[in-house]
Design a protein around this motif. Sequence first.
Motif, PDB file in Angstrom:
ATOM      1  N   ALA A   1      -1.272  -6.568  17.767  1.00  0.00           N
ATOM      2  CA  ALA A   1      -0.965  -5.557  16.752  1.00  0.00           C
ATOM      3  C   ALA A   1      -1.982  -5.649  15.627  1.00  0.00           C
ATOM      4  O   ALA A   1      -2.360  -6.748  15.203  1.00  0.00           O
ATOM      5  CB  ALA A   1       0.450  -5.752  16.208  1.00  0.00           C
ATOM      6  N   CYS A   2      -2.422  -4.494  15.151  1.00  0.00           N
ATOM      7  CA  CYS A   2      -3.341  -4.419  14.016  1.00  0.00           C
ATOM      8  C   CYS A   2      -2.814  -3.386  13.032  1.00  0.00           C
ATOM      9  O   CYS A   2      -2.223  -2.373  13.430  1.00  0.00           O
ATOM     10  CB  CYS A   2      -4.749  -4.032  14.458  1.00  0.00           C
ATOM     11  SG  CYS A   2      -5.574  -5.284  15.450  1.00  0.00           S
ATOM     12  N   ALA A   3      -3.016  -3.652  11.759  1.00  0.00           N
ATOM     13  CA  ALA A   3      -2.612  -2.729  10.697  1.00  0.00           C
ATOM     14  C   ALA A   3      -3.808  -2.449   9.809  1.00  0.00           C
ATOM     15  O   ALA A   3      -4.567  -3.372   9.469  1.00  0.00           O
ATOM     16  CB  ALA A   3      -1.466  -3.311   9.876  1.00  0.00           C
ATOM     17  N   TYR A   4      -3.972  -1.182   9.445  1.00  0.00           N
ATOM     18  CA  TYR A   4      -5.039  -0.790   8.525  1.00  0.00           C
ATOM     19  C   TYR A   4      -4.418  -0.339   7.213  1.00  0.00           C
ATOM     20  O   TYR A   4      -3.593   0.577   7.175  1.00  0.00           O
ATOM     21  CB  TYR A   4      -5.881   0.332   9.119  1.00  0.00           C
ATOM     22  CG  TYR A   4      -6.926   0.859   8.163  1.00  0.00           C
ATOM     23  CD1 TYR A   4      -7.962   0.039   7.736  1.00  0.00           C
ATOM     24  CD2 TYR A   4      -6.873   2.158   7.688  1.00  0.00           C
ATOM     25  CE1 TYR A   4      -8.917   0.505   6.856  1.00  0.00           C
ATOM     26  CE2 TYR A   4      -7.825   2.644   6.821  1.00  0.00           C
ATOM     27  CZ  TYR A   4      -8.852   1.810   6.395  1.00  0.00           C
ATOM     28  OH  TYR A   4      -9.798   2.276   5.526  1.00  0.00           O
ATOM     29  N   ILE A   5      -4.807  -1.012   6.129  1.00  0.00           N
ATOM     30  CA  ILE A   5      -4.289  -0.701   4.793  1.00  0.00           C
ATOM     31  C   ILE A   5      -5.232   0.287   4.128  1.00  0.00           C
ATOM     32  O   ILE A   5      -6.390  -0.039   3.849  1.00  0.00           O
ATOM     33  CB  ILE A   5      -4.169  -1.973   3.926  1.00  0.00           C
ATOM     34  CG1 ILE A   5      -3.539  -3.116   4.729  1.00  0.00           C
ATOM     35  CG2 ILE A   5      -3.368  -1.682   2.675  1.00  0.00           C
ATOM     36  CD1 ILE A   5      -2.151  -2.839   5.220  1.00  0.00           C
ATOM     37  N   GLN A   6      -4.742   1.472   3.855  1.00  0.00           N
ATOM     38  CA  GLN A   6      -5.605   2.522   3.338  1.00  0.00           C
ATOM     39  C   GLN A   6      -6.111   2.211   1.934  1.00  0.00           C
ATOM     40  O   GLN A   6      -7.298   2.361   1.644  1.00  0.00           O
ATOM     41  CB  GLN A   6      -4.841   3.853   3.324  1.00  0.00           C
ATOM     42  CG  GLN A   6      -5.656   5.026   2.793  1.00  0.00           C
ATOM     43  CD  GLN A   6      -4.894   6.323   2.911  1.00  0.00           C
ATOM     44  OE1 GLN A   6      -3.917   6.416   3.642  1.00  0.00           O
ATOM     45  NE2 GLN A   6      -5.334   7.329   2.196  1.00  0.00           N
ATOM     46  N   ASP A   7      -5.233   1.751   1.047  1.00  0.00           N
ATOM     47  CA  ASP A   7      -5.627   1.551  -0.350  1.00  0.00           C
ATOM     48  C   ASP A   7      -6.649   0.445  -0.517  1.00  0.00           C
ATOM     49  O   ASP A   7      -7.544   0.536  -1.362  1.00  0.00           O
ATOM     50  CB  ASP A   7      -4.396   1.238  -1.203  1.00  0.00           C
ATOM     51  CG  ASP A   7      -3.491   2.447  -1.361  1.00  0.00           C
ATOM     52  OD1 ASP A   7      -3.889   3.533  -0.908  1.00  0.00           O
ATOM     53  OD2 ASP A   7      -2.386   2.300  -1.927  1.00  0.00           O
ATOM     54  N   THR A   8      -6.521  -0.615   0.257  1.00  0.00           N
ATOM     55  CA  THR A   8      -7.397  -1.781   0.084  1.00  0.00           C
ATOM     56  C   THR A   8      -8.481  -1.873   1.145  1.00  0.00           C
ATOM     57  O   THR A   8      -9.281  -2.810   1.111  1.00  0.00           O
ATOM     58  CB  THR A   8      -6.556  -3.069   0.115  1.00  0.00           C
ATOM     59  OG1 THR A   8      -5.875  -3.163   1.370  1.00  0.00           O
ATOM     60  CG2 THR A   8      -5.539  -3.072  -1.017  1.00  0.00           C
TER      61      THR A   8
ATOM     62  N   PRO B   1       0.821  -1.198   0.000  1.00  0.00           N
ATOM     63  CA  PRO B   1       0.000   0.000   0.000  1.00  0.00           C
ATOM     64  C   PRO B   1       0.856   1.248   0.000  1.00  0.00           C
ATOM     65  O   PRO B   1       2.060   1.208   0.242  1.00  0.00           O
ATOM     66  CB  PRO B   1      -0.765  -0.132   1.317  1.00  0.00           C
ATOM     67  CG  PRO B   1       0.212  -0.837   2.203  1.00  0.00           C
ATOM     68  CD  PRO B   1       0.977  -1.779   1.316  1.00  0.00           C
ATOM     69  N   SER B   2       0.194   2.386  -0.261  1.00  0.00           N
ATOM     70  CA  SER B   2       0.915   3.647  -0.177  1.00  0.00           C
ATOM     71  C   SER B   2       1.207   3.985   1.272  1.00  0.00           C
ATOM     72  O   SER B   2       2.212   4.591   1.585  1.00  0.00           O
ATOM     73  CB  SER B   2       0.095   4.767  -0.840  1.00  0.00           C
ATOM     74  OG  SER B   2      -1.161   4.887  -0.186  1.00  0.00           O
ATOM     75  N   GLU B   3       0.328   3.582   2.180  1.00  0.00           N
ATOM     76  CA  GLU B   3       0.553   3.840   3.595  1.00  0.00           C
ATOM     77  C   GLU B   3      -0.273   2.870   4.419  1.00  0.00           C
ATOM     78  O   GLU B   3      -1.362   2.468   4.024  1.00  0.00           O
ATOM     79  CB  GLU B   3       0.169   5.280   3.960  1.00  0.00           C
ATOM     80  CG  GLU B   3       0.442   5.628   5.416  1.00  0.00           C
ATOM     81  CD  GLU B   3       0.113   7.072   5.747  1.00  0.00           C
ATOM     82  OE1 GLU B   3      -0.957   7.304   6.328  1.00  0.00           O
ATOM     83  OE2 GLU B   3       0.942   7.949   5.433  1.00  0.00           O
ATOM     84  N   TRP B   4       0.270   2.466   5.547  1.00  0.00           N
ATOM     85  CA  TRP B   4      -0.507   1.661   6.493  1.00  0.00           C
ATOM     86  C   TRP B   4      -0.262   2.187   7.892  1.00  0.00           C
ATOM     87  O   TRP B   4       0.830   2.598   8.244  1.00  0.00           O
ATOM     88  CB  TRP B   4      -0.158   0.174   6.388  1.00  0.00           C
ATOM     89  CG  TRP B   4       1.297  -0.167   6.585  1.00  0.00           C
ATOM     90  CD1 TRP B   4       2.318   0.055   5.697  1.00  0.00           C
ATOM     91  CD2 TRP B   4       1.883  -0.801   7.724  1.00  0.00           C
ATOM     92  NE1 TRP B   4       3.502  -0.401   6.205  1.00  0.00           N
ATOM     93  CE2 TRP B   4       3.280  -0.945   7.448  1.00  0.00           C
ATOM     94  CE3 TRP B   4       1.399  -1.288   8.934  1.00  0.00           C
ATOM     95  CZ2 TRP B   4       4.167  -1.532   8.342  1.00  0.00           C
ATOM     96  CZ3 TRP B   4       2.279  -1.879   9.824  1.00  0.00           C
ATOM     97  CH2 TRP B   4       3.649  -1.996   9.521  1.00  0.00           C
TER      98      TRP B   4
END
Length: 689
Positions: free
Chosen positions: A23-30, A7-10
Amino acid sequence: MAKEIRPSEWRASLDIGNAFTSACAYIQDTDTTLCLRIPTVTGDPAASAAGALAALSEKHGLEPGCLGPVVIGSTTFSAAVSHGGGPGVALLITRGFRDILFAGRPPGITAQFRRNGKDRFPVSRRQTYEVNERVLPDGRALEQPDEDEIINLASELSRTGVRSVAVCFLHSCENPMHERRVGEILFRRLPGVPVTLSSDAFPMPGEYRRALATVIYAMTKPLMQRFLDKICSFRNVSEKSPPRIYFLLPDGGVTVPDRVSPENGGLLFSGPAGGFLSSLNMTEITGRTGLIALDMGAVETRICVVRRHHHTRPASRITRGDGPGGTDEFEVYTVPLGGESSIAPGSAVVCPTNSSFCIPYSAGIQNPESRIQNGRGGITPTLAGANLRLGRTGPGLLPSVPTPTDAGTAKAEKASLEIVASANKLLSRALRKATVDRGLDPRECTLMVYGGAGPQHAAELALKLGIPLVLVPRNPGLQSALGMLLSPIRIALAQQIDFPLISANPEHIDATFQRLHDEAGRGLAGGLEPPEDIIVFRSADIRYRGYPYHLNMQFPSGKLKQADLLLINRAFGINHYLEYGLVPDDAEAEIVTLRLTAQVSPRSLPGRPSPLAPGRSGTEHSKPRRYRKVFFHDCFVSTPVYCCCDLHPRSTIKGPAVVDHDYSTTVIWPGMSAVVDSLGNIIIDTGVK
């Protein structure tokens, strides 16, 4: 390795607990949310944070250089307080008030900890010292503290080896000069020993609550300072630039590290607040009007009633044990009991002929290095070990314990049942305190249970309280970290005042709000967000003169008029009647504190969880992966075991059954049924009518 996503940013969130770091990650593009959990590195939150981010990057193919904001919360501080595991604290109090924490306690408030069958207070009476000084209720100084007396006290404190000092003088919220003078002397005479002043930590009326809050903040101040120092030192997993770190606040907001102060326990409830934010989000997306959120982790259980239109409560209930521990947004009841809680040798266990029991201590708090050996099948049995013996926890969740080849001996079964019964009795008592004692009928609510150790006990607890429905989220072991992803960046400021509401000067109130607004703007400066993305909320804590409790009322934006104050006064009377059942005829409403919150309107935040793929059929039962023996009522029963990843929306499960999640297990008792909703939540019908 999973399919690579670039992604462009997470952005990420980290919930650093005593046993595990989620831990959790949010992918902006998807618009994708990814989660995992790793063991916490004991005593090194920076290593835990860096390890969790590296694991996220490696497992899901995330680009380390694209890491955006990282929101961090922790449960280690509240767990240390509820287990009485903080450092030795001394309390300096006005002469004549030495027993303020030991004598009278308001109804529903307790300062006691109970461990190994013994009552403990946050500070011992032997470590409580009286000081000759006095401030009158209107703030006038009647007797100045003697400097020689304070110097002698400092020498005594140095000899006793205290590691933190709390100073709480009578009416210091009206005039803090005596506390500040004593604090300066202690700072010079006790280098390296933190000193916490009640006028800084909790400048609110109510001597008992202020003293208790100050002592608790003094207990956690050294721990919190080390945590902040370590966590702010770690670097991005790419080692190119440090991540943008934000800390979760007890009121559910997120702020920059410079705004977090150990003086007022800024991170005390940061971890639990993430779970309650997730619960609040669940009420909005499911339409359920009331949820009883029960978060049961490795060493501590937290209970909070979350309602759709949540009413803000004052930060005046800072307590531990089986009493409420308050934040600005959530009224929390904590119990020093979790999956790794151990029954100490020689301590009492619930017996069928004896209704008394003790709260077992936690192996994770008392001896972190021996969590695995001693806490899971070792010399001292734990709650998790008891659930494993009874088949209610999957062996894969406890890799250090060999898979049992049979149901076990009758003696081991009886001991496991006693441990589980002790835990359920304690939890049901705490649930009643959080609901029935507060005038709420639990039968009208839904019990939402999460945390690694919670879903095993959910159905049985619901039966005890007559709760008809239980909601287990799709990722019960990661709810706090998921809730942190929903937190906006905001700064909350307050100014204590004391004047009547109706006769207040609107221009003076506007000027105070403007000062708070300017300070909040400076706090959010530094290129975080453009000014147009900042939203400002104004409110005030209002109470009837002479009454200890207050309500938070919203204030309109723009220039304040006298007519606005009249409308606020009328609204306050209505809300006070709804909350407490009375409106005193002879009492005048007064403003206690003005509050301003500056909140960044985020460009992208994950809203509701992504719905699961539709099921193949709305009436088809899911198929179990295997069977194992699980103890129900009075015998072991061959029970189907389902995997949560096999469950689709509208899938139905008949009890008895067990659902294995990645980091937890849900137990469905005989006679109950469950259905999976469109978000992957398991809704258990307990059969209570």
